[in-house]
Scaffold this motif. Structure first.
Motif, mmCIF file in Angstrom:
data_model
loop_
_atom_site.group_PDB
_atom_site.id
_atom_site.type_symbol
_atom_site.label_atom_id
_atom_site.label_comp_id
_atom_site.label_asym_id
_atom_site.label_seq_id
_atom_site.Cartn_x
_atom_site.Cartn_y
_atom_site.Cartn_z
ATOM 1 N N SER A 171 2.215 -2.148 -2.563
ATOM 2 C CA SER A 171 2.369 -2.672 -1.202
ATOM 3 C C SER A 171 2.255 -4.187 -1.179
ATOM 4 C CB SER A 171 1.285 -2.085 -0.289
ATOM 5 O OG SER A 171 1.376 -0.676 -0.197
ATOM 6 N N ARG A 229 8.713 3.353 5.344
ATOM 7 C CA ARG A 229 7.967 2.615 4.315
ATOM 8 C C ARG A 229 7.502 1.245 4.809
ATOM 9 N NH1 ARG A 229 10.475 0.978 -0.141
ATOM 10 N NH2 ARG A 229 12.560 0.836 0.802
ATOM 11 N N GLN A 271 4.660 -5.180 6.874
ATOM 12 C CA GLN A 271 3.879 -4.398 5.925
ATOM 13 C C GLN A 271 4.845 -3.530 5.130
ATOM 14 O OE1 GLN A 271 0.477 -4.370 5.257
ATOM 15 N NE2 GLN A 271 1.072 -3.029 3.559
ATOM 16 N N ASN A 318 5.187 -0.799 2.183
ATOM 17 C CA ASN A 318 4.522 0.205 1.356
ATOM 18 C C ASN A 318 5.546 0.957 0.521
ATOM 19 O OD1 ASN A 318 2.048 -0.464 2.621
ATOM 20 N ND2 ASN A 318 2.390 1.071 4.222
#
Length: 120
Positions: free
Chosen positions: A17, A66, A81, A83
């Motif tokens: 991440s 994601r 963000q 991930n």
């Protein structure tokens, strides 16, 4: 004059991440949409995610589930963000901010770009 500063890129292994940030400063009355684009070598720049002033979000199909985009209006900052990163997410990521400069005039500004590299 409006200035955008990006941060948070780097090298990460697949499945990892990262969180990108883009802070806008300067003569800002308000901000309309904020977004993230990316450009991989030899490819066109593409829209990854966008968030409106009303917090409506859009995601490219390739990142849905994601990536998460968010914004902090008090800080004139947009976040991404990321991930479950994949090697195909490797690119230079650019923030794009539509700044209201005058009551009926806005202008889109671009960040300097931050490299995201995902190793397999």
């Amino acid at each position: 004059q409006v200035h955008l500063v990006e941060s948070g890129g780097g090298l990460v292994q697949a499945g990892g991440s990262l969180r990108l940030s883009c802070a806008a400063s300067g003569s800002i009355r308000s901000i309309n949409s904020m977004g993230w684009y990316r450009q991989a070598p030899g490819k066109q720049r593409e829209l990854v995610a966008q968030i409106t002033s009303g917090n409506t979000t859009y995601y490219a199909d390739s990142v849905k589930g994601r990536f998460t985009i968010s914004r902090d209006n008090a800080k004139n900052t947009v976040y991404l963000q990321m991930n479950s990163l994949k090697p195909e997410d490797t690119a230079v990521y650019y923030c794009n901010v539509d700044v209201v400069l005058m009551p009926v005039y806005s202008y889109e500004y671009w960040g300097q770009g931050t490299q995201v590299t995902v190793s397999s």
